[in-house]
Write a protein that holds these residues in place. Sequence first.
Motif, PDB file in Angstrom:
ATOM      1  N   PHE A   1     -13.633  13.671   8.428  1.00  0.00           N
ATOM      2  CA  PHE A   1     -14.736  14.617   8.489  1.00  0.00           C
ATOM      3  C   PHE A   1     -15.002  15.026   9.933  1.00  0.00           C
ATOM      4  CE2 PHE A   1     -15.125  11.795   4.903  1.00  0.00           C
ATOM      5  CZ  PHE A   1     -15.268  12.689   3.850  1.00  0.00           C
ATOM      6  N   ILE A   2     -15.725  16.134  10.088  1.00  0.00           N
ATOM      7  CA  ILE A   2     -16.094  16.639  11.411  1.00  0.00           C
ATOM      8  C   ILE A   2     -17.612  16.736  11.488  1.00  0.00           C
ATOM      9  CG2 ILE A   2     -16.060  18.635  12.953  1.00  0.00           C
ATOM     10  CD1 ILE A   2     -13.254  19.245  11.965  1.00  0.00           C
ATOM     11  N   GLY A   3     -18.187  16.152  12.547  1.00  0.00           N
ATOM     12  CA  GLY A   3     -19.582  16.387  12.894  1.00  0.00           C
ATOM     13  C   GLY A   3     -20.632  15.635  12.123  1.00  0.00           C
ATOM     14  N   ARG A   4     -20.313  15.168  10.933  1.00  0.00           N
ATOM     15  CA  ARG A   4     -21.309  14.461  10.129  1.00  0.00           C
ATOM     16  C   ARG A   4     -20.603  13.435   9.264  1.00  0.00           C
ATOM     17  NH1 ARG A   4     -25.993  17.151   6.414  1.00  0.00           N
ATOM     18  NH2 ARG A   4     -27.074  15.197   6.005  1.00  0.00           N
ATOM     19  N   GLU A   5     -21.010  12.189   9.414  1.00  0.00           N
ATOM     20  CA  GLU A   5     -20.432  11.115   8.614  1.00  0.00           C
ATOM     21  C   GLU A   5     -21.123  11.095   7.247  1.00  0.00           C
ATOM     22  OE1 GLU A   5     -19.315   6.866  10.132  1.00  0.00           O
ATOM     23  OE2 GLU A   5     -21.394   6.837   9.432  1.00  0.00           O
ATOM     24  N   PRO A   6     -20.370  11.274   6.157  1.00  0.00           N
ATOM     25  CA  PRO A   6     -20.995  11.298   4.835  1.00  0.00           C
ATOM     26  C   PRO A   6     -21.360   9.889   4.355  1.00  0.00           C
ATOM     27  CG  PRO A   6     -18.633  11.470   4.611  1.00  0.00           C
ATOM     28  CD  PRO A   6     -18.925  11.483   6.090  1.00  0.00           C
ATOM     29  N   ASP A   7     -22.181   9.806   3.324  1.00  0.00           N
ATOM     30  CA  ASP A   7     -22.541   8.517   2.735  1.00  0.00           C
ATOM     31  C   ASP A   7     -21.336   7.854   2.072  1.00  0.00           C
ATOM     32  OD1 ASP A   7     -25.176   8.805   3.552  1.00  0.00           O
ATOM     33  OD2 ASP A   7     -25.778   9.786   1.679  1.00  0.00           O
TER      34      ASP A   7
ATOM     35  N   VAL B   1     -14.844   5.374  13.166  1.00  0.00           N
ATOM     36  CA  VAL B   1     -14.232   4.836  11.951  1.00  0.00           C
ATOM     37  C   VAL B   1     -15.243   3.922  11.286  1.00  0.00           C
ATOM     38  CG1 VAL B   1     -12.448   3.275  11.076  1.00  0.00           C
ATOM     39  CG2 VAL B   1     -11.863   4.987  12.808  1.00  0.00           C
ATOM     40  N   ARG B   2     -15.439   4.133   9.988  1.00  0.00           N
ATOM     41  CA  ARG B   2     -16.306   3.256   9.206  1.00  0.00           C
ATOM     42  C   ARG B   2     -15.441   2.596   8.137  1.00  0.00           C
ATOM     43  NH1 ARG B   2     -20.597   6.391   6.218  1.00  0.00           N
ATOM     44  NH2 ARG B   2     -18.952   6.644   4.675  1.00  0.00           N
ATOM     45  N   ASN B   3     -15.662   1.290   7.936  1.00  0.00           N
ATOM     46  CA  ASN B   3     -14.822   0.573   6.984  1.00  0.00           C
ATOM     47  C   ASN B   3     -15.565  -0.632   6.428  1.00  0.00           C
ATOM     48  OD1 ASN B   3     -12.409  -1.093   5.977  1.00  0.00           O
ATOM     49  ND2 ASN B   3     -11.421   0.788   6.710  1.00  0.00           N
ATOM     50  N   ASN B   4     -15.217  -1.027   5.213  1.00  0.00           N
ATOM     51  CA  ASN B   4     -15.768  -2.238   4.599  1.00  0.00           C
ATOM     52  C   ASN B   4     -15.228  -3.500   5.252  1.00  0.00           C
ATOM     53  OD1 ASN B   4     -17.452  -1.104   2.636  1.00  0.00           O
ATOM     54  ND2 ASN B   4     -15.749  -0.777   1.259  1.00  0.00           N
ATOM     55  N   SER B   5     -14.061  -3.396   5.859  1.00  0.00           N
ATOM     56  CA  SER B   5     -13.386  -4.555   6.447  1.00  0.00           C
ATOM     57  C   SER B   5     -13.300  -4.411   7.965  1.00  0.00           C
ATOM     58  CB  SER B   5     -11.973  -4.668   5.867  1.00  0.00           C
ATOM     59  OG  SER B   5     -11.150  -5.478   6.672  1.00  0.00           O
ATOM     60  N   TYR B   6     -13.733  -5.428   8.678  1.00  0.00           N
ATOM     61  CA  TYR B   6     -13.651  -5.415  10.136  1.00  0.00           C
ATOM     62  C   TYR B   6     -12.204  -5.223  10.597  1.00  0.00           C
ATOM     63  CZ  TYR B   6     -14.646  -6.711  14.970  1.00  0.00           C
ATOM     64  OH  TYR B   6     -14.781  -6.691  16.337  1.00  0.00           O
ATOM     65  N   LEU B   7     -11.288  -6.016  10.033  1.00  0.00           N
ATOM     66  CA  LEU B   7      -9.884  -5.938  10.459  1.00  0.00           C
ATOM     67  C   LEU B   7      -9.253  -4.595  10.125  1.00  0.00           C
ATOM     68  CD1 LEU B   7      -8.587  -9.526   9.653  1.00  0.00           C
ATOM     69  CD2 LEU B   7      -9.177  -8.557  11.890  1.00  0.00           C
TER      70      LEU B   7
ATOM     71  N   ASN C   1     -14.207   0.463  20.574  1.00  0.00           N
ATOM     72  CA  ASN C   1     -15.276  -0.532  20.606  1.00  0.00           C
ATOM     73  C   ASN C   1     -15.983  -0.557  19.255  1.00  0.00           C
ATOM     74  OD1 ASN C   1     -15.127  -1.088  23.480  1.00  0.00           O
ATOM     75  ND2 ASN C   1     -16.016   0.941  23.765  1.00  0.00           N
ATOM     76  N   MET C   2     -16.511  -1.732  18.908  1.00  0.00           N
ATOM     77  CA  MET C   2     -17.357  -1.796  17.729  1.00  0.00           C
ATOM     78  C   MET C   2     -18.709  -1.179  18.084  1.00  0.00           C
ATOM     79  SD  MET C   2     -18.687  -4.919  15.386  1.00  0.00           S
ATOM     80  CE  MET C   2     -20.428  -4.871  15.756  1.00  0.00           C
ATOM     81  N   LEU C   3     -19.187  -0.302  17.223  1.00  0.00           N
ATOM     82  CA  LEU C   3     -20.486   0.336  17.434  1.00  0.00           C
ATOM     83  C   LEU C   3     -21.598  -0.479  16.775  1.00  0.00           C
ATOM     84  CD1 LEU C   3     -22.220   2.755  18.358  1.00  0.00           C
ATOM     85  CD2 LEU C   3     -21.643   3.850  16.178  1.00  0.00           C
ATOM     86  N   ASP C   4     -21.458  -0.715  15.464  1.00  0.00           N
ATOM     87  CA  ASP C   4     -22.503  -1.426  14.733  1.00  0.00           C
ATOM     88  C   ASP C   4     -22.052  -1.689  13.304  1.00  0.00           C
ATOM     89  OD1 ASP C   4     -22.679   1.046  13.416  1.00  0.00           O
ATOM     90  OD2 ASP C   4     -24.710   1.481  14.090  1.00  0.00           O
ATOM     91  N   TRP C   5     -22.956  -2.266  12.543  1.00  0.00           N
ATOM     92  CA  TRP C   5     -22.829  -2.392  11.094  1.00  0.00           C
ATOM     93  C   TRP C   5     -23.899  -1.484  10.514  1.00  0.00           C
ATOM     94  CZ3 TRP C   5     -19.097  -5.328   8.707  1.00  0.00           C
ATOM     95  CH2 TRP C   5     -18.385  -6.217   9.521  1.00  0.00           C
ATOM     96  N   ASP C   6     -23.515  -0.608   9.589  1.00  0.00           N
ATOM     97  CA  ASP C   6     -24.515   0.309   9.042  1.00  0.00           C
ATOM     98  C   ASP C   6     -25.368  -0.381   7.979  1.00  0.00           C
ATOM     99  OD1 ASP C   6     -23.087   0.362   6.627  1.00  0.00           O
ATOM    100  OD2 ASP C   6     -22.501   2.462   6.810  1.00  0.00           O
ATOM    101  N   GLU C   7     -26.294   0.368   7.404  1.00  0.00           N
ATOM    102  CA  GLU C   7     -27.243  -0.186   6.435  1.00  0.00           C
ATOM    103  C   GLU C   7     -26.574  -0.688   5.153  1.00  0.00           C
ATOM    104  OE1 GLU C   7     -26.677   4.114   5.774  1.00  0.00           O
ATOM    105  OE2 GLU C   7     -27.279   3.003   7.551  1.00  0.00           O
ATOM    106  N   ASN C   8     -25.315  -0.301   4.930  1.00  0.00           N
ATOM    107  CA  ASN C   8     -24.563  -0.753   3.755  1.00  0.00           C
ATOM    108  C   ASN C   8     -23.525  -1.812   4.112  1.00  0.00           C
ATOM    109  OD1 ASN C   8     -25.847   0.931   1.754  1.00  0.00           O
ATOM    110  ND2 ASN C   8     -24.827   2.644   2.769  1.00  0.00           N
ATOM    111  N   ASN C   9     -23.700  -2.434   5.277  1.00  0.00           N
ATOM    112  CA  ASN C   9     -22.835  -3.528   5.735  1.00  0.00           C
ATOM    113  C   ASN C   9     -21.382  -3.098   5.949  1.00  0.00           C
ATOM    114  OD1 ASN C   9     -22.795  -6.194   6.673  1.00  0.00           O
ATOM    115  ND2 ASN C   9     -21.894  -6.906   4.765  1.00  0.00           N
TER     116      ASN C   9
END
Length: 134
Positions: free
Chosen positions: A27-33, A67-73, A109-117
Motif C-alpha cells: 500500500f501507499i500512504g495509509r496502512e490498512p486495518d 512492514v507489519r506482521n504477526n510474526s517478529y521473525l 528498526n522495530m517501530l512498535d507493536w500495534d493495538e492488535n499485537n
Amino acid sequence: MNPITEDIKDMLVAESSLGLVFGTNLFIGREPDAPDNCVTIFDTVVAEPVLTLDKRTIERPSFQIRVRNNSYLNGYATIRSIADTLHSRAHEIWSGTLYMVIYILNGPNMLDWDENNRVRFIVNFNTQRIGGLL
C-alpha cells in the motif's frame, strides 16, 4: 514526475521474490486495518533540489517503508529483504525518471507493536533522481 512512492511501489512489485501485490499486501500512504501482514510506503522529507550545470534539477526525495506482521521473525525477514532489494540501486529509469541512487538513511528498526499485537518495522531511504527523461 511521479511521487517517489509510486515508482518505489513499481520496483517492489517487479521484484517477484518479495511476493508483493499492490492493493493486496502493498500500500501507499495509509496502512490498512487488514491484512495483518502488509507493507506500506510513505513519502517523507524532501531535501532541497540540486541544480546541475546543464540546468537539470536533481530531486532528493526520501521515503519510508513500514512492514507489519504477526510474526517478529517474518516481519524482520520481510523488511530486511526490502532493504536489500532497494539499497544501492542506481542508474535505473522508472516512469521516465532516472534514479541516480537509492540508499538507506537508517534502519531497518522495530517501530512498535500495534493495538492488535502485530509488530511493525521501518526503514528509511534517500534518493537522487532526475525526471523528464522520456
